[in-house]
Enzyme design. Structure first.
Site, PDB file in Angstrom:
ATOM      1  N   ILE A 131       0.835  -1.194   0.000  1.00  0.00           N
ATOM      2  CA  ILE A 131       0.000   0.000   0.000  1.00  0.00           C
ATOM      3  C   ILE A 131       0.874   1.249   0.000  1.00  0.00           C
ATOM      4  CG2 ILE A 131      -0.217  -0.072   2.533  1.00  0.00           C
ATOM      5  CD1 ILE A 131      -3.112   1.023   2.180  1.00  0.00           C
ATOM      6  N   CYS A 132       0.388   2.288  -0.656  1.00  0.00           N
ATOM      7  CA  CYS A 132       1.042   3.606  -0.661  1.00  0.00           C
ATOM      8  C   CYS A 132       2.479   3.516  -1.191  1.00  0.00           C
ATOM      9  CB  CYS A 132       0.975   4.201   0.746  1.00  0.00           C
ATOM     10  SG  CYS A 132       1.502   5.929   0.866  1.00  0.00           S
ATOM     11  N   GLY A 133       3.434   4.036  -0.455  1.00  0.00           N
ATOM     12  CA  GLY A 133       4.819   4.101  -0.923  1.00  0.00           C
ATOM     13  C   GLY A 133       5.419   2.755  -1.257  1.00  0.00           C
TER      14      GLY A 133
END
Length: 203
Positions: A105-107
């Protein structure tokens, strides 16, 4: 569900990890009987963005795909500010090569993009140009949606922790069908009617 016989789920932990992105996932996996074990670059404690001190259960070098049900990679500032977390993306490659699921998730999605793991898989992230900045070759496989599962890989953007959890539960078979849909509606949409479905299912 067979969670008692399930191998542990491994949560990667590192300095600056985004506390809120995997909370729904780990809490409800644990409630369903899954063991959650934390994995650090070393045995040394790390500190999240929220200041939580986390003592890893094991070191990354000691993690083997065959001993795990899933590797979860949270976002963290370090994904974009240094190469320190690249070993976690390489471990994700080991997992996928061994047909063991990975959820990022995300970065962490950018970390997987740099590792080449999104070149040939459908995926999502915060926004398409965030991943494009990594120079990866998978832009045509980017989906502008809340979360994506392609085979054994789950990806999501930073604003979608509930959709991220939904995909994990579905892939692992922890919650399914009407119960999975009700869980998502409850936590994403505050749908009170979903309570009744979950209660009837004993959740």
């Amino acid at each position: 569900m067979g969670s008692s016989n399930r191998k542990p789920v491994h949560l990667a932990v590192y300095d600056t990890l985004a506390d809120w992105e995997t909370g729904h996932t780990t809490a409800y996996l644990a409630r369903a009987g899954c063991e959650i074990r934390t994995v650090g670059a070393s045995p040394d404690p790390v500190r999240s963005i929220g200041g939580l001190r986390i003592q890893p259960d094991i070191a990354l070098d000691d993690l083997r795909p065959e001993d795990s049900s899933l590797l979860i990679l949270p976002g963290a500032d370090l994904w974009d500010t240094s190469g320190d977390l690249a070993p976690f993306a390489r471990k994700a490659r080991e997992f996928l090569d061994a047909d063991v699921p990975v959820a990022a998730i995300c970065g962490a999605t950018a970390g997987l993009a740099r590792e080449g793991l999104l070149d040939d898989r459908a995926h999502t992230s915060a926004v398409s140009f965030y991943l494009a900045a990594t120079g990866y070759k998978g832009g045509e496989r980017y989906a502008d949606t809340d979360a994506v599962t392609d085979g054994k890989l789950i990806t999501a953007g930073p604003t979608e922790p509930v959709a991220f959890a939904r995909e994990v539960f579905g892939l692992l078979g922890v919650y399914e069908g009407e119960v999975l849909d009700a869980w998502y509606r409850l936590f994403h949409d505050s749908d009170a009617e979903a309570y009744a479905v979950l209660e009837a299912a004993g959740q």
